[in-house]
Each structure stands twice: as structure tokens, then as C-alpha cells.
Design a protein around this motif. Structure first.
Motif, PDB file in Angstrom:
ATOM      1  N   LEU A 275       0.805  -1.226   0.000  1.00 31.16           N
ATOM      2  CA  LEU A 275       0.000   0.000   0.000  1.00 31.16           C
ATOM      3  C   LEU A 275       0.841   1.281   0.000  1.00 31.16           C
ATOM      4  O   LEU A 275       0.435   2.312   0.533  1.00 31.16           O
ATOM      5  N   ASP A 276       2.011   1.200  -0.627  1.00 27.11           N
ATOM      6  CA  ASP A 276       2.760   2.416  -0.932  1.00 27.11           C
ATOM      7  C   ASP A 276       2.197   2.947  -2.246  1.00 27.11           C
ATOM      8  O   ASP A 276       1.962   2.183  -3.185  1.00 27.11           O
ATOM      9  N   VAL A 277       1.972   4.245  -2.306  1.00 24.61           N
ATOM     10  CA  VAL A 277       1.314   4.880  -3.442  1.00 24.61           C
ATOM     11  C   VAL A 277       2.306   5.752  -4.201  1.00 24.61           C
ATOM     12  O   VAL A 277       3.094   6.491  -3.597  1.00 24.61           O
ATOM     13  N   LEU A 278       2.251   5.660  -5.527  1.00 27.79           N
ATOM     14  CA  LEU A 278       3.083   6.490  -6.389  1.00 27.79           C
ATOM     15  C   LEU A 278       2.408   7.849  -6.577  1.00 27.79           C
ATOM     16  O   LEU A 278       1.260   7.926  -7.008  1.00 27.79           O
TER      17      LEU A 278
ATOM     18  N   PHE B  26      -9.593   4.388 -11.032  1.00 28.92           N
ATOM     19  CA  PHE B  26      -9.027   3.061 -11.226  1.00 28.92           C
ATOM     20  C   PHE B  26      -7.922   2.850 -10.202  1.00 28.92           C
ATOM     21  O   PHE B  26      -7.317   3.809  -9.719  1.00 28.92           O
ATOM     22  N   GLY B  27      -7.634   1.599  -9.911  1.00 27.42           N
ATOM     23  CA  GLY B  27      -6.499   1.239  -9.078  1.00 27.42           C
ATOM     24  C   GLY B  27      -5.587   0.315  -9.862  1.00 27.42           C
ATOM     25  O   GLY B  27      -6.060  -0.525 -10.636  1.00 27.42           O
TER      26      GLY B  27
ATOM     27  N   THR C 200      -0.015   8.983   4.008  1.00 24.77           N
ATOM     28  CA  THR C 200       0.858  10.122   3.720  1.00 24.77           C
ATOM     29  C   THR C 200       0.614  10.629   2.300  1.00 24.77           C
ATOM     30  O   THR C 200       0.573  11.837   2.060  1.00 24.77           O
ATOM     31  N   ALA C 201       0.453   9.695   1.378  1.00 22.72           N
ATOM     32  CA  ALA C 201       0.177  10.073  -0.013  1.00 22.72           C
ATOM     33  C   ALA C 201      -1.128  10.861  -0.115  1.00 22.72           C
ATOM     34  O   ALA C 201      -1.198  11.871  -0.824  1.00 22.72           O
TER      35      ALA C 201
ATOM     36  N   GLU D 273      -9.225  11.396  -1.566  1.00 20.67           N
ATOM     37  CA  GLU D 273     -10.327  10.499  -1.173  1.00 20.67           C
ATOM     38  C   GLU D 273     -10.154   9.112  -1.785  1.00 20.67           C
ATOM     39  O   GLU D 273     -10.400   8.099  -1.116  1.00 20.67           O
ATOM     40  N   ALA D 274      -9.728   9.047  -3.043  1.00 20.14           N
ATOM     41  CA  ALA D 274      -9.521   7.751  -3.691  1.00 20.14           C
ATOM     42  C   ALA D 274      -8.422   6.972  -2.977  1.00 20.14           C
ATOM     43  O   ALA D 274      -8.561   5.770  -2.723  1.00 20.14           O
ATOM     44  N   ILE D 275      -7.333   7.637  -2.638  1.00 15.13           N
ATOM     45  CA  ILE D 275      -6.234   6.960  -1.947  1.00 15.13           C
ATOM     46  C   ILE D 275      -6.697   6.450  -0.582  1.00 15.13           C
ATOM     47  O   ILE D 275      -6.328   5.345  -0.167  1.00 15.13           O
TER      48      ILE D 275
END
Length: 149
Positions: A19-22, A99-100, A126-127, A138-140
Motif C-alpha cells: 500500500l505504498d502509493v506512487l 481506477f487502481g 501520507t500520499a 479520497e480515492a487513496i
């Protein structure tokens, strides 16, 4: 192709199984961090096609090699005044489809330098805090609910 952007777009949250986000920083607005976004090229372009194309254009990642999922979420929002000139006169709202994309943690990212200047991988909370767009944040924040690695 029309001289104006189509007011229908995708937002693609790219993340790892941990669940680290770019997040990518906009070249035209330093300090504006976001997930991959982009408008349809033509009115009849499928949203999945738009998502795959935008991920490739903005990050160099081939979304067809990973788990790309339509989260079945649409947001209608006011287009920021700074970007309204890109749309036909009188267009003030955009519909964004979320989308994910779950990728391997060692995926190579190659930014489109005219669009984005740097990227970072951040823990999802954090992202979300770093995003300038409320719908992106909100999506994250929904990521744990949609994560299916």
C-alpha cells in the motif's frame, strides 16, 4: 482530434501490495502532487483504454502487465480555473473515473518530463495528505477497501 480536452477523465491510483502509493509532481505546477490523471482522447475512447494510455504516457508503466481495476467510482468536480482554457468555452466541470493499479514494488517509473518532474512512493495515508486534489486524496483513502493483491 478536437483542440479542446474532453471533460471526462481517469484517475489511476498506482500502489504496491504494501500500500505504498506512487505520486508524481506536476511540471506546470510545482508542489502539486497527484496520481496519474488524464482525459479521454476521443469521446468514444473506452475508459480502460484511457487509463492504460495515461499510465504509460505519464509513468512508462505498462498497466496491462499488472492488476488494473475499475473501482466503479465517478467524481464530478469543478475544473480549476488555471486549467479551464484547455476545455471548450463554458465547460467548468469534469467527470473523473477512478481506477487502481497494483504493481510490483520494483517497477521502473519513467516520467514524461513535460508533464511531471519527480515521483515518490509514500505510505497511503501520507500520499493522501500530499495530494492537492480532494478527489485524489479520497480515492487513496479508499485503497485498503479496494486492495486485492
Amino acid at each position: 482530434m478536437s483542440q479542446y480536452k474532453i471533460p471526462e477523465s481517469v484517475l489511476v491510483v498506482i500502489y504496491t501490495p504494501a500500500l505504498d502509493v506512487l505520486l508524481i509532481e506536476r511540471a506546470d505546477k510545482p508542489g502539486f502532487w497527484q496520481s496519474v490523471t488524464g482525459s479521454k482522447d476521443t469521446p468514444d475512447e473506452a475508459l480502460l483504454t484511457t487509463a492504460i494510455r495515461e499510465v504509460a504516457e505519464e509513468t512508462g508503466i505498462d498497466a496491462t502487465q499488472f492488476a488494473l481495476r475499475d473501482w466503479q467510482i465517478s467524481n464530478v468536480y469543478e475544473i480549476y480555473p488555471v486549467w479551464r482554457h484547455r476545455y471548450a468555452p463554458g465547460v467548468t466541470q469534469n467527470t473523473e473515473h477512478v481506477f487502481g493499479l497494483c504493481v510490483s514494488p520494483d517497477v521502473t517509473v519513467r516520467l514524461a518530463p513535460r508533464e511531471h518532474v519527480q515521483y515518490q512512493w509514500l505510505p497511503w495515508q501520507t500520499a493522501a495528505d500530499r495530494c492537492f486534489s480532494a478527489s485524489n486524496a479520497e480515492a487513496i483513502l479508499l485503497l485498503p477497501e479496494f486492495n486485492q493483491n
